[in-house]
Design a protein around this motif. Structure first.
Motif, PDB file in Angstrom:
ATOM      1  N   LEU A  14       0.866  -1.175   0.000  1.00  0.00           N
ATOM      2  CA  LEU A  14       0.000   0.000   0.000  1.00  0.00           C
ATOM      3  C   LEU A  14       0.905   1.228   0.000  1.00  0.00           C
ATOM      4  CD1 LEU A  14      -2.896   1.144   0.166  1.00  0.00           C
ATOM      5  CD2 LEU A  14      -2.671   1.104   2.656  1.00  0.00           C
ATOM      6  N   SER A  15       0.913   1.943  -1.098  1.00  0.00           N
ATOM      7  CA  SER A  15       1.832   3.076  -1.206  1.00  0.00           C
ATOM      8  C   SER A  15       1.172   4.243  -1.922  1.00  0.00           C
ATOM      9  CB  SER A  15       3.085   2.658  -1.975  1.00  0.00           C
ATOM     10  OG  SER A  15       2.734   2.166  -3.272  1.00  0.00           O
ATOM     11  N   LYS A  16       1.686   5.428  -1.640  1.00  0.00           N
ATOM     12  CA  LYS A  16       1.149   6.630  -2.272  1.00  0.00           C
ATOM     13  C   LYS A  16       1.443   6.583  -3.765  1.00  0.00           C
ATOM     14  CE  LYS A  16       0.870  11.608  -1.536  1.00  0.00           C
ATOM     15  NZ  LYS A  16       1.304  12.744  -0.695  1.00  0.00           N
ATOM     16  N   TYR A  17       0.425   6.874  -4.550  1.00  0.00           N
ATOM     17  CA  TYR A  17       0.575   6.856  -5.998  1.00  0.00           C
ATOM     18  C   TYR A  17       0.845   8.266  -6.513  1.00  0.00           C
ATOM     19  CZ  TYR A  17      -0.665   6.140 -10.909  1.00  0.00           C
ATOM     20  OH  TYR A  17      -0.674   6.112 -12.287  1.00  0.00           O
ATOM     21  N   THR A  62      -3.572  12.564  -3.656  1.00  0.00           N
ATOM     22  CA  THR A  62      -4.286  11.904  -2.545  1.00  0.00           C
ATOM     23  C   THR A  62      -4.685  10.472  -2.902  1.00  0.00           C
ATOM     24  OG1 THR A  62      -6.348  12.899  -3.362  1.00  0.00           O
ATOM     25  CG2 THR A  62      -5.182  14.075  -1.617  1.00  0.00           C
ATOM     26  N   THR A  63      -4.110   9.956  -3.974  1.00  0.00           N
ATOM     27  CA  THR A  63      -4.432   8.599  -4.422  1.00  0.00           C
ATOM     28  C   THR A  63      -3.339   7.608  -4.009  1.00  0.00           C
ATOM     29  OG1 THR A  63      -5.642   9.461  -6.338  1.00  0.00           O
ATOM     30  CG2 THR A  63      -4.972   7.155  -6.427  1.00  0.00           C
ATOM     31  N   TYR A  64      -3.786   6.437  -3.545  1.00  0.00           N
ATOM     32  CA  TYR A  64      -2.861   5.376  -3.130  1.00  0.00           C
ATOM     33  C   TYR A  64      -3.053   4.134  -4.001  1.00  0.00           C
ATOM     34  CZ  TYR A  64      -1.277   7.790   1.065  1.00  0.00           C
ATOM     35  OH  TYR A  64      -0.692   8.686   1.936  1.00  0.00           O
ATOM     36  N   GLU A  65      -1.967   3.404  -4.163  1.00  0.00           N
ATOM     37  CA  GLU A  65      -2.004   2.152  -4.912  1.00  0.00           C
ATOM     38  C   GLU A  65      -1.998   1.001  -3.927  1.00  0.00           C
ATOM     39  OE1 GLU A  65       0.508   1.078  -8.604  1.00  0.00           O
ATOM     40  OE2 GLU A  65       1.491   0.065  -6.911  1.00  0.00           O
ATOM     41  N   ALA A  66      -3.031   0.174  -4.012  1.00  0.00           N
ATOM     42  CA  ALA A  66      -3.113  -1.005  -3.147  1.00  0.00           C
ATOM     43  C   ALA A  66      -2.952  -2.250  -4.012  1.00  0.00           C
ATOM     44  CB  ALA A  66      -4.443  -1.035  -2.417  1.00  0.00           C
ATOM     45  N   GLU A  67      -2.022  -3.092  -3.639  1.00  0.00           N
ATOM     46  CA  GLU A  67      -1.797  -4.340  -4.376  1.00  0.00           C
ATOM     47  C   GLU A  67      -2.397  -5.489  -3.587  1.00  0.00           C
ATOM     48  OE1 GLU A  67       1.978  -5.516  -6.843  1.00  0.00           O
ATOM     49  OE2 GLU A  67       2.233  -6.242  -4.782  1.00  0.00           O
ATOM     50  N   ILE A  68      -3.224  -6.283  -4.275  1.00  0.00           N
ATOM     51  CA  ILE A  68      -3.921  -7.393  -3.638  1.00  0.00           C
ATOM     52  C   ILE A  68      -3.277  -8.716  -4.075  1.00  0.00           C
ATOM     53  CG2 ILE A  68      -6.153  -8.480  -3.216  1.00  0.00           C
ATOM     54  CD1 ILE A  68      -6.028  -5.528  -2.385  1.00  0.00           C
ATOM     55  N   ASP A  69      -2.796  -9.480  -3.072  1.00  0.00           N
ATOM     56  CA  ASP A  69      -2.165 -10.794  -3.321  1.00  0.00           C
ATOM     57  C   ASP A  69      -1.005 -10.704  -4.307  1.00  0.00           C
ATOM     58  OD1 ASP A  69      -3.894 -12.038  -1.564  1.00  0.00           O
ATOM     59  OD2 ASP A  69      -5.344 -12.592  -3.125  1.00  0.00           O
ATOM     60  N   GLY A  70      -0.375  -9.533  -4.353  1.00  0.00           N
ATOM     61  CA  GLY A  70       0.792  -9.369  -5.216  1.00  0.00           C
ATOM     62  C   GLY A  70       0.467  -9.380  -6.697  1.00  0.00           C
ATOM     63  N   LEU A 113      -6.970   3.950  -4.789  1.00  0.00           N
ATOM     64  CA  LEU A 113      -7.958   4.432  -3.828  1.00  0.00           C
ATOM     65  C   LEU A 113      -7.579   5.801  -3.269  1.00  0.00           C
ATOM     66  CD1 LEU A 113      -8.222   1.091  -1.799  1.00  0.00           C
ATOM     67  CD2 LEU A 113      -9.769   1.847  -3.632  1.00  0.00           C
ATOM     68  N   HIS A 114      -8.598   6.619  -3.057  1.00  0.00           N
ATOM     69  CA  HIS A 114      -8.380   7.924  -2.430  1.00  0.00           C
ATOM     70  C   HIS A 114      -8.043   7.716  -0.952  1.00  0.00           C
ATOM     71  CE1 HIS A 114      -9.411  11.922  -0.776  1.00  0.00           C
ATOM     72  NE2 HIS A 114      -9.074  12.367  -1.977  1.00  0.00           N
ATOM     73  N   ILE A 115      -7.303   8.650  -0.376  1.00  0.00           N
ATOM     74  CA  ILE A 115      -6.908   8.558   1.024  1.00  0.00           C
ATOM     75  C   ILE A 115      -8.121   8.430   1.947  1.00  0.00           C
ATOM     76  CG2 ILE A 115      -6.818  11.076   1.224  1.00  0.00           C
ATOM     77  CD1 ILE A 115      -4.665   8.496   3.147  1.00  0.00           C
ATOM     78  N   THR A 132      -8.646   5.546   4.787  1.00  0.00           N
ATOM     79  CA  THR A 132      -8.936   5.874   6.185  1.00  0.00           C
ATOM     80  C   THR A 132     -10.261   5.267   6.644  1.00  0.00           C
ATOM     81  OG1 THR A 132      -7.742   7.972   5.943  1.00  0.00           O
ATOM     82  CG2 THR A 132      -9.257   7.776   7.810  1.00  0.00           C
ATOM     83  N   ASP A 133     -11.289   5.404   5.818  1.00  0.00           N
ATOM     84  CA  ASP A 133     -12.619   4.902   6.200  1.00  0.00           C
ATOM     85  C   ASP A 133     -12.613   3.406   6.483  1.00  0.00           C
ATOM     86  OD1 ASP A 133     -13.621   7.434   5.931  1.00  0.00           O
ATOM     87  OD2 ASP A 133     -14.549   7.102   3.973  1.00  0.00           O
ATOM     88  N   PHE A 134     -11.847   2.652   5.704  1.00  0.00           N
ATOM     89  CA  PHE A 134     -11.823   1.197   5.866  1.00  0.00           C
ATOM     90  C   PHE A 134     -10.628   0.724   6.700  1.00  0.00           C
ATOM     91  CE2 PHE A 134     -14.710   1.679   2.326  1.00  0.00           C
ATOM     92  CZ  PHE A 134     -15.626   0.651   2.493  1.00  0.00           C
ATOM     93  N   GLY A 135      -9.797   1.678   7.145  1.00  0.00           N
ATOM     94  CA  GLY A 135      -8.641   1.311   7.964  1.00  0.00           C
ATOM     95  C   GLY A 135      -7.677   0.389   7.251  1.00  0.00           C
ATOM     96  N   LEU A 136      -7.441   0.625   5.968  1.00  0.00           N
ATOM     97  CA  LEU A 136      -6.608  -0.272   5.176  1.00  0.00           C
ATOM     98  C   LEU A 136      -5.128  -0.080   5.482  1.00  0.00           C
ATOM     99  CD1 LEU A 136      -8.422   0.102   1.712  1.00  0.00           C
ATOM    100  CD2 LEU A 136      -8.867  -1.560   3.537  1.00  0.00           C
ATOM    101  N   CYS A 137      -4.404  -1.192   5.466  1.00  0.00           N
ATOM    102  CA  CYS A 137      -2.961  -1.133   5.703  1.00  0.00           C
ATOM    103  C   CYS A 137      -2.295  -2.379   5.099  1.00  0.00           C
ATOM    104  CB  CYS A 137      -2.649  -1.066   7.198  1.00  0.00           C
ATOM    105  SG  CYS A 137      -3.256  -2.482   8.140  1.00  0.00           S
ATOM    106  N   LYS A 138      -1.003  -2.282   4.899  1.00  0.00           N
ATOM    107  CA  LYS A 138      -0.251  -3.410   4.348  1.00  0.00           C
ATOM    108  C   LYS A 138      -0.362  -4.615   5.273  1.00  0.00           C
ATOM    109  CE  LYS A 138       4.373  -4.783   2.830  1.00  0.00           C
ATOM    110  NZ  LYS A 138       5.791  -4.358   2.674  1.00  0.00           N
ATOM    111  N   GLY A 139      -0.598  -5.787   4.660  1.00  0.00           N
ATOM    112  CA  GLY A 139      -0.705  -7.025   5.430  1.00  0.00           C
ATOM    113  C   GLY A 139      -2.117  -7.338   5.872  1.00  0.00           C
ATOM    114  N   MET A 140      -3.035  -6.459   5.648  1.00  0.00           N
ATOM    115  CA  MET A 140      -4.421  -6.648   6.072  1.00  0.00           C
ATOM    116  C   MET A 140      -5.092  -7.727   5.232  1.00  0.00           C
ATOM    117  SD  MET A 140      -7.341  -3.684   6.322  1.00  0.00           S
ATOM    118  CE  MET A 140      -8.939  -3.990   7.076  1.00  0.00           C
TER     119      MET A 140
END
Length: 211
Positions: A6-9, A12-20, A26-28, A32-40
Motif C-alpha cells: 500500500l503506497s502513495k501513488y 491523494t491517491t494510493y495504490e493497493a496491491e492485492i495478493d501481489g 484508492l483515495h486517502i 482511512t474509512d476502511f482502515g486499510l494497511c499493508k498485510g491486512m
C-alpha cells in the motif's frame, strides 16, 4: 486475500496491491474509512465494498464538478453519470445523496428554469413545458412551476408584439405579414386562440392611440 503493498501513488491517491497481483487505486479517504494497511486480510465481500465506496466517491465528486457549472435535474444527472460509470445502482445512490443534501432539487430547478424560459426568453406555456420535459423533469413538477406564471404569458405575448414584431404589424389588412407573425408566435409556444386575441388587441390599441 491480502493487501501485499500500500503506497502513495500521486496526490491523494494510493495504490493497493492485492495478493501481489491485482492493483487498485484508492483515495486517502477510502483508505482511512476502511482502515486499510499493508498485510491486512480481506474477504472478497470486503473488497467489493471498498471498490464500490471508491467508485461512489469518484462519481459523487464528478457530480459536484458538473453542478459547479450549472443546475441539473435528477434525471439529467443520472443520465450523465450512467454514461461514465455504467452502474445503475451506483448512479442512483449518488442521486439520492445529492437530493438528501439539497444539491439537486427538481422543484427548485423547475422554478429557476421557468424564470429563464418564460421570464427571460418569453416562451409560451407549450414551448416552456416542452423544453422542461427535455430536461427530465416530471410533468407534475413542470406544471406547478408554469402555473405560477399564469398572468405572465399574456404580458409576454403583448411585449413580443410590441418590441419584436411591430415592424410587421403596421397594417391590419396585411394578412401575409400578420400570418408570419402568428407563425413565429406559435413557435414561441403560444396557442392560436391567445395569439389571435393578442393580435386583435394590438391593432385596437394602435388604432386608439392614433385617435
Amino acid at each position: 486475500m491480502e493487501i501485499t503493498s500500500l503506497s502513495k501513488y500521486k496526490g491523494t491517491t494510493y495504490e493497493a496491491e492485492i495478493d501481489g497481483i491485482r492493483k487498485i487505486y484508492l483515495h486517502i479517504d477510502i483508505i482511512t474509512d476502511f482502515g486499510l494497511c499493508k498485510g491486512m486480510e480481506l474477504e472478497r465481500s470486503d473488497l467489493r465494498k471498498i471498490i464500490y465506496a471508491s467508485n461512489f466517491r469518484r462519481a459523487y465528486q464528478y457530480s459536484l464538478y458538473c453542478l459547479d457549472y450549472r443546475d441539473y435535474s435528477a434525471e439529467e444527472m443520472f443520465s450523465k453519470l450512467m454514461k461514465t460509470y455504467k452502474n445503475e445502482r451506483l448512479c442512483l445512490d449518488v442521486i439520492k445523496k445529492l437530493a438528501q443534501t439539497g444539491l439537486i432539487d427538481d422543484v427548485r430547478y423547475a422554478e429557476k428554469l421557468v424564470m429563464k424560459l418564460v421570464g427571460t426568453k418569453k416562451y409560451g406555456y407549450r414551448r416552456a413545458k416542452r423544453e422542461m420535459l427535455m430536461k427530465g423533469l416530471k410533468e407534475e413538477t413542470i406544471e406547478d412551476a408554469l402555473e405560477a406564471f399564469g398572468d405572465v404569458y399574456g404580458e409576454n405575448l403583448t411585449e413580443l408584439l410590441r418590441s419584436k414584431y411591430s415592424r410587421l404589424l403596421t397594417d391590419s389588412g396585411d394578412r401575409k405579414s400578420i400570418e408570419k407573425v402568428k407563425s413565429a408566435l406559435v413557435r414561441y409556444g403560444y396557442g392560436f386562440d391567445e395569439i389571435n386575441r393578442a393580435v386583435k388587441q394590438y391593432f385596437e390599441d394602435a388604432e386608439y392611440a392614433e385617435e
